[in-house]
Design a protein around this motif. Structure first.
Motif, mmCIF file in Angstrom:
data_model
loop_
_atom_site.group_PDB
_atom_site.id
_atom_site.type_symbol
_atom_site.label_atom_id
_atom_site.label_comp_id
_atom_site.label_asym_id
_atom_site.label_seq_id
_atom_site.Cartn_x
_atom_site.Cartn_y
_atom_site.Cartn_z
ATOM 1 N N VAL A 1 16.306 -6.096 3.367
ATOM 2 C CA VAL A 1 16.071 -5.978 1.922
ATOM 3 C C VAL A 1 14.915 -6.893 1.510
ATOM 4 C CG1 VAL A 1 17.114 -6.279 -0.373
ATOM 5 C CG2 VAL A 1 18.524 -5.473 1.537
ATOM 6 N N HIS A 2 13.999 -6.326 0.713
ATOM 7 C CA HIS A 2 12.877 -7.091 0.147
ATOM 8 C C HIS A 2 12.895 -6.940 -1.370
ATOM 9 C CE1 HIS A 2 10.250 -8.113 3.622
ATOM 10 N NE2 HIS A 2 10.773 -7.042 4.180
ATOM 11 N N LYS A 3 12.178 -7.844 -2.030
ATOM 12 C CA LYS A 3 11.907 -7.672 -3.464
ATOM 13 C C LYS A 3 10.915 -6.526 -3.619
ATOM 14 C CE LYS A 3 12.462 -10.581 -6.637
ATOM 15 N NZ LYS A 3 13.439 -10.527 -7.764
ATOM 16 N N ARG A 4 11.079 -5.749 -4.647
ATOM 17 C CA ARG A 4 10.108 -4.685 -4.958
ATOM 18 C C ARG A 4 8.775 -5.323 -5.362
ATOM 19 N NH1 ARG A 4 11.346 -0.824 -10.129
ATOM 20 N NH2 ARG A 4 9.304 0.155 -10.324
ATOM 21 N N LEU A 5 7.670 -4.798 -4.839
ATOM 22 C CA LEU A 5 6.362 -5.343 -5.204
ATOM 23 C C LEU A 5 5.932 -4.813 -6.570
ATOM 24 C CD1 LEU A 5 4.450 -4.941 -1.802
ATOM 25 C CD2 LEU A 5 5.405 -7.052 -2.764
ATOM 26 N N PRO A 6 5.459 -5.714 -7.447
ATOM 27 C CA PRO A 6 5.007 -5.245 -8.758
ATOM 28 C C PRO A 6 3.652 -4.545 -8.634
ATOM 29 C CG PRO A 6 4.640 -7.604 -8.547
ATOM 30 C CD PRO A 6 5.286 -7.166 -7.276
ATOM 31 N N ASN A 7 3.304 -3.775 -9.589
ATOM 32 C CA ASN A 7 1.977 -3.125 -9.667
ATOM 33 C C ASN A 7 1.697 -2.126 -8.552
ATOM 34 O OD1 ASN A 7 1.588 -4.896 -11.832
ATOM 35 N ND2 ASN A 7 0.779 -6.462 -10.430
ATOM 36 N N ILE A 8 2.720 -1.724 -7.844
ATOM 37 C CA ILE A 8 2.564 -0.673 -6.831
ATOM 38 C C ILE A 8 3.674 0.335 -7.109
ATOM 39 C CG2 ILE A 8 2.734 -0.106 -4.361
ATOM 40 C CD1 ILE A 8 1.751 -2.874 -3.701
ATOM 41 N N SER A 9 3.328 1.614 -7.049
ATOM 42 C CA SER A 9 4.352 2.636 -7.281
ATOM 43 C C SER A 9 5.562 2.365 -6.395
ATOM 44 C CB SER A 9 3.750 4.006 -6.974
ATOM 45 O OG SER A 9 4.759 4.889 -6.585
ATOM 46 N N ARG A 10 6.754 2.594 -6.934
ATOM 47 C CA ARG A 10 7.933 2.193 -6.156
ATOM 48 C C ARG A 10 8.132 3.048 -4.917
ATOM 49 N NH1 ARG A 10 12.626 5.040 -8.746
ATOM 50 N NH2 ARG A 10 11.701 6.171 -10.490
ATOM 51 N N THR A 11 7.532 4.240 -4.885
ATOM 52 C CA THR A 11 7.691 5.075 -3.693
ATOM 53 C C THR A 11 6.482 4.967 -2.744
ATOM 54 O OG1 THR A 11 6.822 6.908 -4.968
ATOM 55 C CG2 THR A 11 9.220 6.768 -4.757
ATOM 56 N N ASP A 12 5.573 4.077 -3.073
ATOM 57 C CA ASP A 12 4.420 3.878 -2.192
ATOM 58 C C ASP A 12 4.886 3.181 -0.907
ATOM 59 O OD1 ASP A 12 2.015 2.868 -0.997
ATOM 60 O OD2 ASP A 12 1.016 3.085 -2.944
ATOM 61 N N GLU A 13 4.395 3.689 0.216
ATOM 62 C CA GLU A 13 4.767 3.096 1.514
ATOM 63 C C GLU A 13 4.467 1.595 1.557
ATOM 64 O OE1 GLU A 13 3.915 5.442 5.186
ATOM 65 O OE2 GLU A 13 2.924 3.632 5.874
ATOM 66 N N LYS A 14 3.471 1.169 0.757
ATOM 67 C CA LYS A 14 3.083 -0.266 0.753
ATOM 68 C C LYS A 14 4.263 -1.166 0.383
ATOM 69 C CE LYS A 14 -1.861 0.072 -0.326
ATOM 70 N NZ LYS A 14 -2.060 1.252 -1.201
ATOM 71 N N GLN A 15 5.218 -0.624 -0.380
ATOM 72 C CA GLN A 15 6.410 -1.420 -0.715
ATOM 73 C C GLN A 15 7.082 -1.943 0.556
ATOM 74 O OE1 GLN A 15 7.482 -2.498 -3.551
ATOM 75 N NE2 GLN A 15 6.633 -1.160 -5.119
ATOM 76 N N PHE A 16 6.925 -1.177 1.646
ATOM 77 C CA PHE A 16 7.621 -1.520 2.892
ATOM 78 C C PHE A 16 6.714 -2.223 3.900
ATOM 79 C CE2 PHE A 16 10.212 1.611 0.859
ATOM 80 C CZ PHE A 16 11.494 1.152 1.095
ATOM 81 N N LEU A 17 5.500 -2.526 3.468
ATOM 82 C CA LEU A 17 4.596 -3.214 4.397
ATOM 83 C C LEU A 17 4.606 -4.707 4.069
ATOM 84 C CD1 LEU A 17 1.739 -0.537 4.562
ATOM 85 C CD2 LEU A 17 3.971 -0.588 5.677
ATOM 86 N N GLN A 18 5.789 -5.269 4.060
ATOM 87 C CA GLN A 18 5.963 -6.683 3.719
ATOM 88 C C GLN A 18 6.374 -7.473 4.964
ATOM 89 O OE1 GLN A 18 7.918 -7.772 0.028
ATOM 90 N NE2 GLN A 18 8.175 -5.637 -0.545
ATOM 91 N N LYS A 19 5.968 -8.738 4.955
ATOM 92 C CA LYS A 19 6.260 -9.629 6.083
ATOM 93 C C LYS A 19 7.761 -9.881 6.225
ATOM 94 C CE LYS A 19 3.979 -13.670 6.436
ATOM 95 N NZ LYS A 19 2.951 -14.690 6.158
ATOM 96 N N GLY A 20 8.208 -10.014 7.466
ATOM 97 C CA GLY A 20 9.625 -10.294 7.721
ATOM 98 C C GLY A 20 10.102 -11.571 7.058
ATOM 99 N N SER A 21 9.205 -12.555 6.930
ATOM 100 C CA SER A 21 9.608 -13.833 6.322
ATOM 101 C C SER A 21 9.892 -13.662 4.831
ATOM 102 C CB SER A 21 8.522 -14.892 6.534
ATOM 103 O OG SER A 21 7.291 -14.411 6.055
ATOM 104 N N ASP A 22 9.498 -12.521 4.255
ATOM 105 C CA ASP A 22 9.792 -12.277 2.832
ATOM 106 C C ASP A 22 11.095 -11.506 2.611
ATOM 107 O OD1 ASP A 22 7.506 -13.590 2.043
ATOM 108 O OD2 ASP A 22 6.266 -11.784 2.127
ATOM 109 N N GLN A 23 11.839 -11.250 3.675
ATOM 110 C CA GLN A 23 13.132 -10.571 3.488
ATOM 111 C C GLN A 23 14.070 -11.486 2.687
ATOM 112 O OE1 GLN A 23 14.353 -8.177 7.386
ATOM 113 N NE2 GLN A 23 13.263 -10.047 7.916
ATOM 114 N N VAL A 24 14.793 -10.901 1.755
ATOM 115 C CA VAL A 24 15.743 -11.700 0.968
ATOM 116 C C VAL A 24 17.170 -11.511 1.464
ATOM 117 C CG1 VAL A 24 14.356 -11.880 -1.130
ATOM 118 C CG2 VAL A 24 15.808 -9.860 -0.794
ATOM 119 N N LEU A 25 17.360 -10.491 2.260
ATOM 120 C CA LEU A 25 18.671 -10.240 2.873
ATOM 121 C C LEU A 25 18.439 -9.358 4.089
ATOM 122 C CD1 LEU A 25 21.815 -9.973 2.982
ATOM 123 C CD2 LEU A 25 21.625 -8.131 1.315
ATOM 124 N N ALA A 26 19.087 -9.704 5.191
ATOM 125 C CA ALA A 26 18.990 -8.860 6.389
ATOM 126 C C ALA A 26 20.275 -9.003 7.178
ATOM 127 C CB ALA A 26 17.795 -9.282 7.249
#
Ligand code: AFP
Length: 334
Positions: free
Chosen positions: A135-160
């Protein structure tokens, strides 16, 4: 025999909120994931009886045959998580693209990537399988269904974490402040605390690798596996379900090695495991338990995925032995 069970997951999550009041929504998410785990656990246990074992007949994005239980687990995760309203978008091993949460996701603050039933080739033979989530925080200013939402670093996970459907059903998770294990008491229908602030034991008595791949590995990987076997102090264990292999590694210590391999004999070496919903969540758990997970050359938690279903090599376990691999890999990388 003790009449009073240990702490339930719900009690634990509520108590945890006293120290971490901002984690309210994450606590609710964890509770929802636990409910999904209970349902999948029930379905896995009765799969044979219900004649729902076997293949579904379709092929997923990874080119693998989809099993009936995979489909069931994926649908359950999608439908259940959509209605919670916690998620802006969802990514699954069984889905080609980002799954839109529709009106339920409009104001949601989180995104989730998961493998609904990892180790599915083990389903038919009653070997442990599991659900993995990140689980990550949703990125602001990017469409919520944009694949970029999921291109986040593992260290930014808030729950796994993961839910392992084995001889018992076990939930292991981290909010980034330690790793906790809960075991499902089927009679109570409750997850009960079994290990708090879990630490990987200091010794590394087990190596875990699909050794049939050694002809497809780089020379330094074969050297490393030979090094692990050299003095006869380690035993080998390999289940072929990442959840089960990682769980054993966390509890008993050891090293799991899935390097890049030249599967097509073309001189092109590629990892097999998925960064977003296999490697990243396991890396958070390992690091929180005092271990380490790398792709060979860098910490998995520092990797930024370039695509939703990106694959990676994965070496995880006792930090000192994983670092020995890293040194060998860095000096021999071609
Ligand atoms: P399946 O879900 O297709 O069985 O894959 C499982 C998995 O992704 C992971 O859980 C295992 O660690 C790994 O693949 C096993 O791969 P090999 O079968 O190549 O050893």
């Amino acid at each position: 025999m003790c009449m009073f069970p240990s702490k339930t997951l719900l009690q634990y999550l509520i108590e945890n909120l006293i120290n971490h009041p901002l984690q309210k929504e994450l606590a609710l998410i964890m509770s929802d994931l636990a409910t999904i785990g209970k349902i999948i656990s029930r379905e896995v246990n009765r799969a044979g009886v219900a004649h729902i074992l076997g293949q579904h007949g379709s092929v997923n994005i990874q080119g693998e045959e989809v099993q009936t239980l995979d489909v069931l687990a994926n649908e359950l995760c999608k439908q259940y998580l959509r209605k919670t309203g916690h998620f802006a978008a969802l990514a699954s091993e069984e889905e080609d693209g980002v799954v839109d949460m529709g009106e339920f996701g409009e104001n949601a603050q989180y995104i989730i990537a998961f493998d609904p039933l990892d180790g599915s080739s083990n389903i038919d033979v009653n070997v442990s399988i599991g659900t993995i989530f990140s689980v990550h925080k949703r990125l602001p200013n990017i469409s919520r269904t944009d694949e970029k939402q999921f291109l986040q670093k593992g260290s930014d996970q808030v729950l796994a974490g993961y839910i392992l459907y084995g001889s018992s059903t076990v939930l292991v998770f981290s909010f980034g402040d330690g790793v906790h294990e809960f075991t499902l008491d089927q009679s109570l229908g409750e997850f009960l605390l079994s290990r708090e602030k879990l630490r990987i034991p200091p010794k590394c008595p087990i190596y875990s690798v699909n050794e049939s791949n050694t002809p497809l590995m780089k020379e330094h990987d074969v050297m490393f596996i030979n090094f692990l076997k050299k003095d006869g102090t380690r035993t080998a264990r390999y289940i072929g379900s990442l959840v089960a292999d990682v769980h054993r590694t966390l509890i008993k210590g050891g090293i799991f090695v899935y390097p890049a391999i030249d599967a097509e004999h073309k001189g092109v070496y590629k990892g097999k495991l998925r960064l977003n919903y296999e490697a990243k969540p396991m890396a958070l758990l390992l690091s929180q338990a005092g271990g380490l997970a790398i792709d060979g050359q860098q910490d998995i938690l520092n990797k930024i995925p370039y695509s939703l279903h990106e694959r990676t090599s994965l070496i995880l376990g006792n930090a000192d032995v994983v670092k020995e691999y890293e040194t060998l890999s860095l000096t021999n990388n071609t």
